[in-house]
Design a protein around this motif. Sequence first.
Motif, PDB file in Angstrom:
ATOM      1  N   VAL A 359       4.941  13.674   7.809  1.00  0.00           N
ATOM      2  CA  VAL A 359       3.997  12.560   7.706  1.00  0.00           C
ATOM      3  C   VAL A 359       3.483  12.467   6.263  1.00  0.00           C
ATOM      4  N   VAL A 360       2.833  13.521   5.807  1.00  0.00           N
ATOM      5  CA  VAL A 360       2.197  13.452   4.480  1.00  0.00           C
ATOM      6  C   VAL A 360       3.233  13.216   3.391  1.00  0.00           C
ATOM      7  N   SER A 361       4.398  13.860   3.501  1.00  0.00           N
ATOM      8  CA  SER A 361       5.401  13.677   2.444  1.00  0.00           C
ATOM      9  C   SER A 361       6.216  12.411   2.647  1.00  0.00           C
ATOM     10  N   THR A 362       6.080  11.765   3.788  1.00  0.00           N
ATOM     11  CA  THR A 362       6.791  10.507   4.029  1.00  0.00           C
ATOM     12  C   THR A 362       6.063   9.341   3.369  1.00  0.00           C
ATOM     13  N   SER A 363       4.751   9.465   3.258  1.00  0.00           N
ATOM     14  CA  SER A 363       3.954   8.349   2.753  1.00  0.00           C
ATOM     15  C   SER A 363       4.339   7.932   1.331  1.00  0.00           C
ATOM     16  N   ALA A 365       6.468   7.104  -1.951  1.00  0.00           N
ATOM     17  CA  ALA A 365       7.850   6.904  -2.374  1.00  0.00           C
ATOM     18  C   ALA A 365       8.205   7.996  -3.381  1.00  0.00           C
ATOM     19  N   ALA A 366       9.490   8.113  -3.664  1.00  0.00           N
ATOM     20  CA  ALA A 366       9.941   9.147  -4.596  1.00  0.00           C
ATOM     21  C   ALA A 366       9.225   9.033  -5.941  1.00  0.00           C
ATOM     22  N   ASP A 367       8.851   7.817  -6.317  1.00  0.00           N
ATOM     23  CA  ASP A 367       8.215   7.645  -7.633  1.00  0.00           C
ATOM     24  C   ASP A 367       6.701   7.856  -7.616  1.00  0.00           C
ATOM     25  N   GLY A 368       6.130   8.096  -6.434  1.00  0.00           N
ATOM     26  CA  GLY A 368       4.693   8.363  -6.347  1.00  0.00           C
ATOM     27  C   GLY A 368       3.811   7.155  -6.589  1.00  0.00           C
ATOM     28  N   ARG A 369       4.396   5.964  -6.600  1.00  0.00           N
ATOM     29  CA  ARG A 369       3.608   4.767  -6.894  1.00  0.00           C
ATOM     30  C   ARG A 369       3.591   3.758  -5.752  1.00  0.00           C
ATOM     31  N   GLN A 370       4.161   4.142  -4.622  1.00  0.00           N
ATOM     32  CA  GLN A 370       4.103   3.288  -3.434  1.00  0.00           C
ATOM     33  C   GLN A 370       3.895   4.202  -2.232  1.00  0.00           C
ATOM     34  N   PHE A 371       3.235   3.678  -1.233  1.00  0.00           N
ATOM     35  CA  PHE A 371       2.830   4.526  -0.122  1.00  0.00           C
ATOM     36  C   PHE A 371       3.016   3.821   1.214  1.00  0.00           C
ATOM     37  N   TYR A 372       3.365   4.590   2.217  1.00  0.00           N
ATOM     38  CA  TYR A 372       3.250   4.115   3.587  1.00  0.00           C
ATOM     39  C   TYR A 372       1.835   4.399   4.071  1.00  0.00           C
ATOM     40  N   GLY A 399       7.462  -1.955   4.252  1.00  0.00           N
ATOM     41  CA  GLY A 399       7.886  -0.918   3.316  1.00  0.00           C
ATOM     42  C   GLY A 399       6.665  -0.313   2.662  1.00  0.00           C
ATOM     43  N   ARG A 400       6.898   0.659   1.791  1.00  0.00           N
ATOM     44  CA  ARG A 400       5.765   1.248   1.068  1.00  0.00           C
ATOM     45  C   ARG A 400       5.180   0.207   0.115  1.00  0.00           C
ATOM     46  N   ALA A 401       3.889   0.258  -0.059  1.00  0.00           N
ATOM     47  CA  ALA A 401       3.199  -0.710  -0.907  1.00  0.00           C
ATOM     48  C   ALA A 401       2.413   0.046  -1.979  1.00  0.00           C
ATOM     49  N   PRO A 402       2.155  -0.609  -3.112  1.00  0.00           N
ATOM     50  CA  PRO A 402       1.467   0.085  -4.196  1.00  0.00           C
ATOM     51  C   PRO A 402      -0.006   0.347  -3.889  1.00  0.00           C
ATOM     52  N   TRP A 403      -0.564  -0.522  -3.083  1.00  0.00           N
ATOM     53  CA  TRP A 403      -2.004  -0.422  -2.818  1.00  0.00           C
ATOM     54  C   TRP A 403      -2.303  -1.251  -1.586  1.00  0.00           C
ATOM     55  N   PRO A 410      -3.375   6.451  -0.217  1.00  0.00           N
ATOM     56  CA  PRO A 410      -2.928   7.025  -1.495  1.00  0.00           C
ATOM     57  C   PRO A 410      -3.835   8.151  -1.997  1.00  0.00           C
ATOM     58  N   THR A 411      -5.149   7.940  -1.943  1.00  0.00           N
ATOM     59  CA  THR A 411      -6.048   8.989  -2.438  1.00  0.00           C
ATOM     60  C   THR A 411      -6.059  10.198  -1.518  1.00  0.00           C
ATOM     61  N   ASN A 412      -5.837   9.969  -0.227  1.00  0.00           N
ATOM     62  CA  ASN A 412      -5.810  11.093   0.709  1.00  0.00           C
ATOM     63  C   ASN A 412      -4.579  11.966   0.461  1.00  0.00           C
ATOM     64  N   VAL A 413      -3.437  11.309   0.206  1.00  0.00           N
ATOM     65  CA  VAL A 413      -2.223  12.066  -0.124  1.00  0.00           C
ATOM     66  C   VAL A 413      -2.442  12.827  -1.427  1.00  0.00           C
ATOM     67  N   ALA A 414      -3.059  12.161  -2.404  1.00  0.00           N
ATOM     68  CA  ALA A 414      -3.239  12.788  -3.720  1.00  0.00           C
ATOM     69  C   ALA A 414      -4.105  14.042  -3.635  1.00  0.00           C
ATOM     70  N   ARG A 415      -5.216  13.964  -2.881  1.00  0.00           N
ATOM     71  CA  ARG A 415      -6.085  15.147  -2.820  1.00  0.00           C
ATOM     72  C   ARG A 415      -5.425  16.257  -2.019  1.00  0.00           C
ATOM     73  N   THR A 416      -4.599  15.885  -1.034  1.00  0.00           N
ATOM     74  CA  THR A 416      -3.913  16.906  -0.238  1.00  0.00           C
ATOM     75  C   THR A 416      -2.839  17.613  -1.066  1.00  0.00           C
ATOM     76  N   LEU A 417      -2.056  16.834  -1.785  1.00  0.00           N
ATOM     77  CA  LEU A 417      -0.994  17.450  -2.591  1.00  0.00           C
ATOM     78  C   LEU A 417      -1.595  18.334  -3.686  1.00  0.00           C
ATOM     79  N   ALA A 418      -2.679  17.873  -4.314  1.00  0.00           N
ATOM     80  CA  ALA A 418      -3.251  18.648  -5.417  1.00  0.00           C
ATOM     81  C   ALA A 418      -3.824  19.989  -4.934  1.00  0.00           C
ATOM     82  N   SER A 419      -4.247  20.040  -3.689  1.00  0.00           N
ATOM     83  CA  SER A 419      -4.864  21.268  -3.164  1.00  0.00           C
ATOM     84  C   SER A 419      -3.921  22.041  -2.248  1.00  0.00           C
ATOM     85  N   LEU A 420      -2.644  21.668  -2.234  1.00  0.00           N
ATOM     86  CA  LEU A 420      -1.740  22.180  -1.211  1.00  0.00           C
ATOM     87  C   LEU A 420      -1.574  23.700  -1.219  1.00  0.00           C
ATOM     88  N   ALA A 421      -1.656  24.305  -2.399  1.00  0.00           N
ATOM     89  CA  ALA A 421      -1.463  25.759  -2.484  1.00  0.00           C
ATOM     90  C   ALA A 421      -2.488  26.505  -1.628  1.00  0.00           C
TER      91      ALA A 421
END
Lengths: 641, 641
Positions: A359-363, A365-372, A399-403, A410-421
């Motif tokens: 789920v989290v990694s599906t949201s 896109a490969a370029d990190g600039r579009q999101f499901y 499809g994934r959208a920029p915003w 997008p911000t939820n994915v960002a905070r999760t990835l940054a704290s993933l360790a």
Amino acid sequence: MTMAHSAPTAAPVLPSRGRLRPLGLDEVRITGGFWAERQSVNAAASLGHIAHWLEREGWIRNFDLIATGELAGERRGREFSDSEVYKFLEAMAWEIGRTGDLELESRFRAVVTRVARAQDADGYLNTKFGHPGQPPRWSDLQWGHELYCVGHLLQAAVARARTRPDADDGLVAIARRAADNVCETFGPDGIDGLCGHPEIEAALVEFARTTGDDRYLGQAALFVDRRGTGRLGDVEWGREYFQDETPVREATVLRGHAVRANYLAAGAVDVAAETDDPGLMKAVRDQWRNTVARRTYITGGQGSRHQDEAFGEDWVLPADRAYSETCAGVGSVMLAWRLLLASGDSGYADLIERTLFNVVSTSPAADGRQFYYTNTLHRRELGTVPDGDRPSIRAAAAGRAPWFEVSCCPTNVARTLASLAAYVATTDDEGLQIHQYVPGTIVHRPVDGPERRVTLTTAYPEDGQIRVRIDSDDDRPWTLSLRVPGWADQGATVTIDGETRPAAPGYATERRSWRRGDEVVLSLPLAPRFTYPDARIDAVRGCVAVERGPLVFAVESVDLSGGGNVDELLVDTRQPPMVAGGRVVVCCRRLDPSDHHWPYAGGEAASATATRGDLLEVPLIAYHAWANRGPSTMRVWIPTI
Amino acid sequence: MTMAHSAPTAAPVLPSRGRLRPLGLDEVRITGGFWAERQSVNAAASLGHIAHWLEREGWIRNFDLIATGELAGERRGREFSDSEVYKFLEAMAWEIGRTGDLELESRFRAVVTRVARAQDADGYLNTKFGHPGQPPRWSDLQWGHELYCVGHLLQAAVARARTRPDADDGLVAIARRAADNVCETFGPDGIDGLCGHPEIEAALVEFARTTGDDRYLGQAALFVDRRGTGRLGDVEWGREYFQDETPVREATVLRGHAVRANYLAAGAVDVAAETDDPGLMKAVRDQWRNTVARRTYITGGQGSRHQDEAFGEDWVLPADRAYSETCAGVGSVMLAWRLLLASGDSGYADLIERTLFNVVSTSPAADGRQFYYTNTLHRRELGTVPDGDRPSIRAAAAGRAPWFEVSCCPTNVARTLASLAAYVATTDDEGLQIHQYVPGTIVHRPVDGPERRVTLTTAYPEDGQIRVRIDSDDDRPWTLSLRVPGWADQGATVTIDGETRPAAPGYATERRSWRRGDEVVLSLPLAPRFTYPDARIDAVRGCVAVERGPLVFAVESVDLSGGGNVDELLVDTRQPPMVAGGRVVVCCRRLDPSDHHWPYAGGEAASATATRGDLLEVPLIAYHAWANRGPSTMRVWIPTI
């Protein structure tokens, strides 16, 4: 009772009691592989992308306009847009903690300065309510999201306090004034209300843990206790939309809006942990168990209904109308992590793994600039890829959208990835537990013993072998625990000192006086496998899915020769799925349906699955990677012949 | 070109050309049975119930307040509440036409008087827009429903003009002023816009047919042509929500909001019929064919999505989340009836029959005072029966409700039931066609011949025998056509003069010089039968439904001994469904599912349907009659063993 940590662990959740204690970003480093790649894209692309859109949409500028008094009445963004700025701050705080990025540090401070100026003298902070031309403060608890926004402000401050405890940017002080204002306003003698969107509950508990001030914990407990009593009033989708129809202690399953449900349950676990309330803890554990057993997609996704972004009833898990909101996935990880810390049960880590990978990694896109925003398990029509230069007004875009107009994901994915360790490993009095497998290092200094160093080497989830090397000596024995996922119930092994033994789902443990160079190898079976649904899930009766390790796979139309239709495939389960040419492949036949003027008829022939043509070898794709090759149709669950 | 009928037929749709000509309420009388019972309840209970709620909610009083100037700004009811008053007027007009009820006539006139006072000098009539404190006229074409409301006003006037052509109540004059205002405002030189909710199109054509003024037809054609060009702008659910993404002539299937889609298509057929536009007619016929083949529930219900009350993509027909709005059923009958009149194809009458028996008659409770807004095919949880003394804010409530915040369905059911006799039979140059079977009489006087009298005697749909007796003499031969439903493809017969011959689906015809006392008996096979879904309908794969005649059946929990769970039944299709003790019965076993912590597993055992206990004989209930015996669960589609 709750104590500020003198040397805070750089982790999102720090219970003062519980079975396991988290290790922070300062102790666990992800050095390569699947997640490091996503963390890099998050840092290099997504954070800047988010900053761009927050400015472009005026959501940060709202704070400037409040400060100057220019914002009278109409403002840009939905009522909860402040929270996106706070989640962006939180993501940056974790990222700065992870990498020490100085340029990001200065961007972080600039945003904090703009937020600070908008705070009222008494601590109230919101750009939508309470100023000239705006509705009064707290005038719309059902939909206003004011407490929700404060919650995300607190979470940002907590992230900052735990990664840069000595920073002089002032965010923690801003948060404290806002939290004090909440306690004064909604305390036992204040407004007898609560927020339509839970979030403040977990945030207040973390803030109590960070500041050592129990007043915030008491306020969180009050909010948890108030919910389920109908104080919010009724709405079109019923009070269960915001979990206000049944008290938390009495509910037996997560229901209603899936993000709200998970955030609330996470906050309830936090309250239960800090107030030592086994009844409340058990209630949430039972809710989680029933939710996972009957209301969760194979991807870990939650939420079966578009209308109210909500859980359906038991067994209502339509693939084609799966809502499976990205933020519900984030919320599910938040909840499962808290329950894991409280209990030490591997099932929670199993769901975290499944949800992160599917789920989290599906949201993004490969370029990190579009999101499901939503994560369907079945797309029937190609649809139109959203405009890359406009916020999507449709959360369930093709499809994934920029915003998005509601751009929580997008911000939820960002905070999760940054704290993933911080979700990789824990410690307890016995030793070290590794829950998620990444190439990386763990360095932990127990209060009463020498530093423990561990190096993880693996190509997981591409490969099932995980090497755990000990890089420190300890005369006293300690236990190394390695999670064996529930899906690895056949063929998992642990090898130590050249000796291999089977490992059952749960934790494979080894206790010894570890020496530098000792190595444990966990081998997880990565042959692709068919997975069948419970007979009660109407939506996917007669279908199978294919999984490999923790990854769910899907058939995507771009992989079908001649632009085939994913809805015409029938999988032949007598041929096990295999790996061929680096791809997971299944054998299928094509459905040969007759077209009728009316799709219901007597005689089984009507629903018989006549096929045409030869057996096809159909390559599948990891679900998280789909929709990166242009418009396509896709399905996770494939009917069997 | 369109001509006012000097002796109007009392029917809702009067095309000036087409294959068949309708017979009105004055020519066809339903004298007993299934529909007469519902017409009685409609007259005795529903109309008064609707009047009560329209007053209680202030929706009629809005007209009074506009007249006195007291309504400034805030008003009660949604933006389309005026239309409910008009649909109530239409229902009363048909009912007065049907029975001549004098008390109803005076209630009708009282409402007309109150409506009349609210009309502006230039003909504009709406209680939500255009007055002091309100948004300007036509300022929200997307959502304002102003043209939609005028459409229903015109329909009420049309009903009145056709049932009481000489009445002096003034409704037709009110409608004419409102229609003129629309033409002046939205004509070729006016606002280049259209309404977010189609309805004005069909209404303007009927009004042209009634008044003989082609200006209204031209305006309707303009509205049809404007749609599909994006003039309405974008919305969260996409422009297809109001069919504004593709021109009517280019669309291949009904899509978006299911009521809007059907109303628009009905209006397009009307325009095509009056302007002799075979291209437009063919486009709608193709849309209908594809919609029925791939987007329609077995009940005839349409709309698979709660979120936007919309059609799903092809084959998206979830039973548990079926929206199948009552008004979409009414709209589907409106469309199919127009296509039947245009073409004479029995398939349209088949869908009308199916939809009337399984959607329109499902909506009202037996007492006529509670209604389903949506008509699910599967209820999993008992839910809470809506408060009988409050409007439901949830269209998809767990049970029938007395009224809704959006209360389109009760008045739509009422106007349909009151005018139902007009859908029974038609005429053409060859003779008489009977499309729906009711106990009743038909009296028709062709322009060039003697009166034709027919009496229908039947207990249909309880019994399959329909006796058609001729009660008039005619020296010249004419053709009697009796519809043989598509479901009666095995065993239908026609008996004339003691001679029985098989009858295939379509129309069984007999041409002769009919004599008083001649009798034709149509026998339709009423053994209950299993019906299987097309293999592409994912949601009900592996299930069967049971039908008997035109009725869809369901299993309802109140019929299970020991409070059984409808979701645990597996039907044994080796035993055909039967009639026992007056009930339709199927043989089932009970599912014996194991409970797992995770509902997906390797090995087919995971989804195997282990059973427990003995074979059960489970009684079913006609779907339209369900939920009249207290809270229950229900399913139409039952998994097979």
